[in-house]
Write an enzyme that holds these catalytic residues in place. Structure first.
Site, PDB file in Angstrom:
ATOM      1  N   ASP A 173       0.683  -1.214   0.231  1.00  0.00           N
ATOM      2  CA  ASP A 173      -0.180   0.016  -0.054  1.00  0.00           C
ATOM      3  C   ASP A 173       0.793   1.336  -0.131  1.00  0.00           C
ATOM      4  OD1 ASP A 173      -2.261   1.557  -0.042  1.00  0.00           O
ATOM      5  OD2 ASP A 173      -2.510   1.621   2.143  1.00  0.00           O
TER       6      ASP A 173
ATOM      7  N   CYS B 192     -16.853  -3.265   9.499  1.00  0.00           N
ATOM      8  CA  CYS B 192     -17.064  -2.243  10.326  1.00  0.00           C
ATOM      9  C   CYS B 192     -15.964  -1.107  10.522  1.00  0.00           C
ATOM     10  CB  CYS B 192     -17.642  -2.613  11.749  1.00  0.00           C
ATOM     11  SG  CYS B 192     -18.760  -3.958  11.357  1.00  0.00           S
TER      12      CYS B 192
HETATM   13 CA    CA Z   1      -4.341   2.688  -0.494  1.00  0.00          CA
END
Ligand code: CA
Length: 709
Positions: free
Chosen positions: A328, A635
């Site tokens: 990421d 959630c």
């Molecule tokens: Ca990302």
């Protein structure tokens, strides 16, 4: 001119306007600024804050110096505007001729008269209604800003629309859907306007099989001018052009089935020197490259800066910060334009400055994308040992791709620097970066990589793809870092507690301003980092400040209300310790000036959640384990990790709804609170809800135990 007199005159004028009940923008009295390319390209204009990063340069540097290192002790609150109902306030306000424009929760836009602090207009794009109860769960309610161009204010909405408003009235002029409503994509970034176009990307690489792109629209009509895809599509459908064909050679397997990712949700800069758009592109979808592109490859144009011809949107050059990314580590952070004298005796070079998640600070030639230098600005980087200047590629550490066993990686998926904007001061020559020091644990040994499919439409960044290895207790710090981009080294650094502090502003008054997540707004000496001024605003800050002047008075404005991924997902326990609880504090727009003497508004006291632990409910461990998986997928993106809310959404440990499965069904399966921002999760069957209930009760009971770190 005597500053005190000016302040008195301004206050007297403000009082007059208040007394007369007149609430209209003060720009009637000022020569109107036509916000066009010439004005946006001028770094010297100082009255206005015209664009997300002040002007095209994205430097967030103001030549104003009335508020300076000597006078700052007299800085005080001039006015405040309460914004009840808002949650996250992340927006960089724009100021044009005495009127301020900003976006708030669910992409609502407002205009405010900066002399009086009175609302001029408000426009609610009704994003929750437009998205509908189901799609709302894939929106990211984190609007970071808007654009102003030739009398129009342009906003992007969380449900993927781009809307042009009349700047004077706030009335909509045109609206266009920039994303496929069938796909879980959203807009959180500020549109960027230039050359009668407005460009916008979107987010959503965590949400499903999406293919990143940016699109330019004609400002006048909202009609599409061009679109550039960040990653190639299915070769069987044919490629859009030779650039996509070239990019496809860097992918393996059936990447298009997973979308590929590369969403451009933040860093977009128009470079007037070369008439090009520089886009900072997103991470892969899914994160784990072994799933997305199992035979490896660089996966262009993920995690890159790509230069596009501004008129045609055609590819010019790229520089990839993380080839074959799998952590990421997107390059969505801001892209700052600067002219730097890099070598003694040589002229200035037109460069871009970029400090992406991966921890390295890049100086890149804007002409051709050539890497000039790259050094680690993050203190701790374990995925790579440096950047090879011959190839321009990172030197990856052994095992960093968690090939066969878990690997603890610095920086984390939050990055060593996130979207919190950095600023560059051409007078000190320094860049001021909000940094984060935090690791992520990566472990995909239990993941079925070969047959991986996304288990649902929910955001599943957690257990499904490899993130979730053990992270040591007690980690997570940050700093305000002053970095010399020429010498590529730290000049000073202010260590900070916790992380997720806001973006910076720097001025010719030798100042750096920054808000912190603990509710303090501070100013430092830009030269040495000495703390010069501080005020407690009573609530966590995530937005960057701006400065501008009206009638000779310099103001500093700041939106107050914590938000973003570090609040909503990751930082629940950090926010909870400060008492930033859901619905507990009223969000504010604060404006400061010299001799400002208003008391800080009462936003409401810190609020500490009391978890409900009803006698007779003993959580079942097995059910709770299942519930944890459900929680992470469905959630955690709003209610935060571990069921400890960061304040964006209710803390479920204290929720009455969670005590009654029938009520829970109404809210979760039927969407009873959809227009309050609680989306519908039709696919969560009764057994999933029961498991969730056991997980939440287990987490609630944990609050009775002493903290483990
Ligand atoms: Ca990302």
């Amino acid at each position: 001119m005597n500053v005190n007199n000016l302040g008195r005159i301004a206050r007297a004028a403000a009082i007059f306007v208040l007394a007369a009940g007149i609430c209209r923008p003060s720009h009637d009295a000022i020569a109107e600024t036509i916000v066009d390319d010439a004005v946006l390209a001028d770094p010297d204009q100082k009255e206005n804050w015209l664009a997300y990063g002040k002007d095209f340069s994205e430097q967030r540097f103001s030549p104003l110096d009335q508020i300076n290192a000597d006078s700052i002790s007299k800085l005080g609150l001039a006015w405040s505007l309460a914004l009840p109902g808002d949650k996250s306030l992340l927006s960089t306000p724009l100021v044009v001729d005495g009127t301020m424009y900003f976006t708030g929760s669910y992409s609502k836009a407002r205009a405010v008269d900066v002399k009086t602090g009175k609302l001029v207009w408000e426009y609610d794009p009704e994003t929750l209604k437009h998205a509908g109860a189901d799609r709302a769960r894939n929106m990211w309610d984190s609007s970071r800003g808007l654009a102003f161009y030739k009398g129009k204010v342009i906003i992007g909405t969380a449900d993927g629309r781009l809307i042009a408003l009349d700047a004077k009235s706030g009335s909509p002029i045109w609206s266009t859907q920039t994303t496929d409503p069938k796909l879980p994509q959203y807009i959180s970034g500020a549109p960027k306007a230039f050359r009668d176009l407005v460009v916008i990307g979107n987010g959503g690489s965590e949400n499903g099989a999406g293919r990143g792109y940016v699109t330019a629209y004609h400002v006048e009509t909202g009609k599409q001018a061009w679109r550039f895809y960040v990653v190639p599509g299915n070769p069987a459908d044919g490629f859009e052009d030779e650039t996509q064909e070239m990019a496809a050679k860097t992918w393996t397997g059936d990447w298009w089935k997973h979308g590929g990712g590369g969403q451009t949700w933040n860093g977009v800069t128009y470079d007037p020197d070369y008439d090009q758009i520089l886009i900072g592109t997103g991470n892969g979808a899914p994160w784990n490259q072994k799933v997305r592109s199992p035979g490896g490859g660089d996966n262009l144009f993920l995690c890159s800066i790509v230069a596009l011809d501004a008129t045609t949107g055609k590819y010019r050059w790229h520089y990839q910060t993380v080839p074959g990314e799998t952590w990421d580590y997107n390059s969505n952070m801001d892209i700052v334009l600067a002219d730097l004298a890099l070598e003694e005796g040589e002229g200035k070079r037109k460069v871009l400055l970029h400090a992406p998640k991966n921890g390295f600070f890049y100086v890149i030639d804007r002409k051709d994308g050539k890497l000039i230098s790259a050094e680690a600005f993050a203190k701790k980087i374990t995925w790579a040992t440096g950047i090879d200047m011959k190839t321009g590629r990172p030197i990856e550490a052994e095992g960093a791709r968690y090939e066969t066993k878990p690997f603890l990686i610095y920086p984390s998926a939050f990055g060593a620097h996130s979207w919190h904007a950095m600023s560059y001061n051409p007078e000190t020559g320094l860049v001021y970066i909000p940094t984060i020091e935090l690791p992520s644990g990566w472990d995909d040994t239990k993941v079925n990589l070969k047959d991986w499919t996304k288990p649902s439409w929910d955001m599943d960044v957690a257990a499904d793809i490899g993130l979730g290895g053990d992270i040591p207790k007690g980690v997570g710090t940050s700093s305000l870092l002053a970095w010399d981009p020429v010498k590529q080294r730290k000049v000073w650094e202010v260590p900070q507690r916790d992380y997720w502090h806001a973006g910076t502003l720097t001025t010719a008054g030798n100042l750096v301003f920054q808000g912190r997540i603990d509710g303090h707004f501070l100013a430092y000496d830009a030269r040495d980092g000495k703390e010069l001024w501080s005020v407690n605003v009573g609530l966590g800050i995530s937005a960057p400040p701006v400065t501008y002047s009206v009638d000779g008075i310099q103001y500093v404005s700041l939106l107050v209300g914590p938000g973003g991924v570090g609040v909503n997902i990751g930082g629940g326990s950090i926010m909870a310790q400060y008492g930033w609880a859901y619905g507990a504090q009223v969000r504010q727009l604060l404006t400061f000036a010299l001799d400002g003497n208003k008391p800080m508004p009462d936003v409401g006291p810190p609020s500490f959640v009391t978890a409900l632990t009803p006698a007779g409910f003993t959580p079942d461990d097995q059910l709770a384990d299942h519930g944890e998986t459900v929680y992470k997928r469905s959630c955690a993106f709003c209610h935060s990790a571990g069921a400890v809310s960061g304040g964006y959404a209710p803390d479920l440990r204290a929720s009455e709804v969670f005590l009654d499965v029938e009520q829970l069904k109404k809210v979760v399966q039927e969407g009873a609170l959809a227009l309050n921002g609680m989306p519908r999760f039709r696919h969560l069957a009764d057994d999933a809800l029961k498991a969730l209930q056991h997980y939440v009760r287990k987490q609630a009971l944990k609050t009775k135990e002493p903290p483990s770190n």
